[in-house]
Enzyme design. Sequence first.
Site, PDB file in Angstrom:
ATOM      1  N   ASP A 265      20.407  -0.023   6.619  1.00  0.00           N
ATOM      2  CA  ASP A 265      19.427   0.488   7.314  1.00  0.00           C
ATOM      3  C   ASP A 265      19.084   1.790   7.029  1.00  0.00           C
ATOM      4  O   ASP A 265      19.549   2.692   6.227  1.00  0.00           O
ATOM      5  CB  ASP A 265      20.174   0.608   8.689  1.00  0.00           C
ATOM      6  N   LYS A 287      15.201  -0.462  10.230  1.00  0.00           N
ATOM      7  CA  LYS A 287      14.480  -0.463  11.540  1.00  0.00           C
ATOM      8  C   LYS A 287      14.305   0.493  12.129  1.00  0.00           C
ATOM      9  O   LYS A 287      15.546   1.068  12.617  1.00  0.00           O
ATOM     10  CB  LYS A 287      14.923  -1.771  12.371  1.00  0.00           C
ATOM     11  N   MET A 402      19.008   6.700  21.047  1.00  0.00           N
ATOM     12  CA  MET A 402      17.393   6.231  20.921  1.00  0.00           C
ATOM     13  C   MET A 402      16.580   6.765  22.095  1.00  0.00           C
ATOM     14  O   MET A 402      15.539   5.934  22.422  1.00  0.00           O
ATOM     15  CB  MET A 402      17.465   4.876  20.564  1.00  0.00           C
TER      16      MET A 402
END
Length: 491
Positions: A265, A287, A402
């Site tokens: 990632d 992502k 997030m």
Amino acid sequence: MRDIRKPVERRPVRLEPLSVLPVFCTLEGKPVLVAGGTDAAAWKAELLAASGAMVSVFAEDVSEEMLDLLRDGAASGEIMRIGRDWSAADLDGMAFAICDAVSDEEAARFHAAARAAGVIVNVIDKPDYCQVQFGSIVNRSPVVVGISTSGAAPILGQAVRRRIETVLPRALSVWGNLAERVRGKIMTQFAPGAGRRAAWERFVDRAFSGLLPGLEKTELATIVGVSASEDRGRVTLVGAGPGDPDLITMKAVRVLQSADVILFDDLVSDEVLELARREAKRMLVGKRGGRESCRQEDINALMVKLARQGKHVVRLKSGDPMIFGRAGEEIAQLEAAGLPVEIVPGITAGAAMASAFGVSLTHRDRAQSVRFVTGHSRDGGLPETLDWNGIADPATTTLFYMGGRTGARISTRLREAGLPAETPVAIARDISRPGERCWFGTLAALGDGIGEVGFDRPVLIGVGAVFADAAARAGMVSESGGGHSPVRIPA
């Protein structure tokens, strides 16, 4: 429309410059000369004899330690004393020559005589007169680890040795001898390539378990598992931790060292990738919210495709793969394809944040539970299904992952659910990484804190009474109850 990014391969960094070339020398049955009877000479004589050498010690006077060594002998090889000083003629036919010189003049004379005789030479603690140098050693023979600092920092070399000693099990010596015995069988049973490497990887996994192998005739089949005809690829989901390479697990390192392909990632640090097998293909499949990304469906299909080619595929994820890492979807796809999958956990960002702040997320006087909550949904906003009344429990510590873009909205929803505006809040960006930034304040000021810290990098929001002490220690809470500008919390 959201941009879709194709997986991108990243080539490994080539070998960095070496200050010395590590070379291992076989001395079994070979003659070696040691000049001097000091404690330092005794240690070198014992070391050389342990490698099977026939050691002749030239010295008129010897220390108590040398006398003990001559009396008791070494673990291997032979040691004998010649009760006089060395001469140039004594060096003829020697494979190795070591001297504990009393002066630079003797060091130069010994070095010149050894070079003239074609003998490898080392003068103790005088690097200008050495062709080779001795480093620190970790002995799990037949596994031997040599550590060199090129003579610049012997104390550092000893510290490295102690670190390695803690991670190499004592049983590794037995496994090394077993590997020598079964090598021919594995070479016969498994064809070159992924199948043979997978068999050895299973062997190594057992070797690092700390358990001793049995000696039955069926031991090889037990250790390497399936036969060559049944061997197939596999996938391992690995947690890379929050970014600091010191926070990755030893098992994760072993898995990275056995990978054929690594799908990693965006948030995986370069330092963690450096721990991987050099020959492994690295493919960026990151992502990130608000940025072009690889589709999860494409990542799933790529894992299946590579594993069906017989490869060991490592899916390397930041933090822990089982916390907001889409691992459930990947595991389901792999199981549906009939492929074996293993999970290696990692330190999640929330745990790293608690450690950096010195905060117990479940301090019994302030919180009886902890929640990990996603700070955004598929469309980038707050998830509609969150139980805000439950999350607003004042006896719970909540970590929003997030949540950078939704921080102000999180503050509003929690206060609407009844959580007091003065509830302590902490924000961390790039936790455990060189660019780490932190902010302390109150729930009412959360939106302002996000504005100061920024959300161009991963942001973690902590809400709960447990953060009050950390804020006080850092001197970060103002009299007005707001917050202060971001700071770096020292490790």
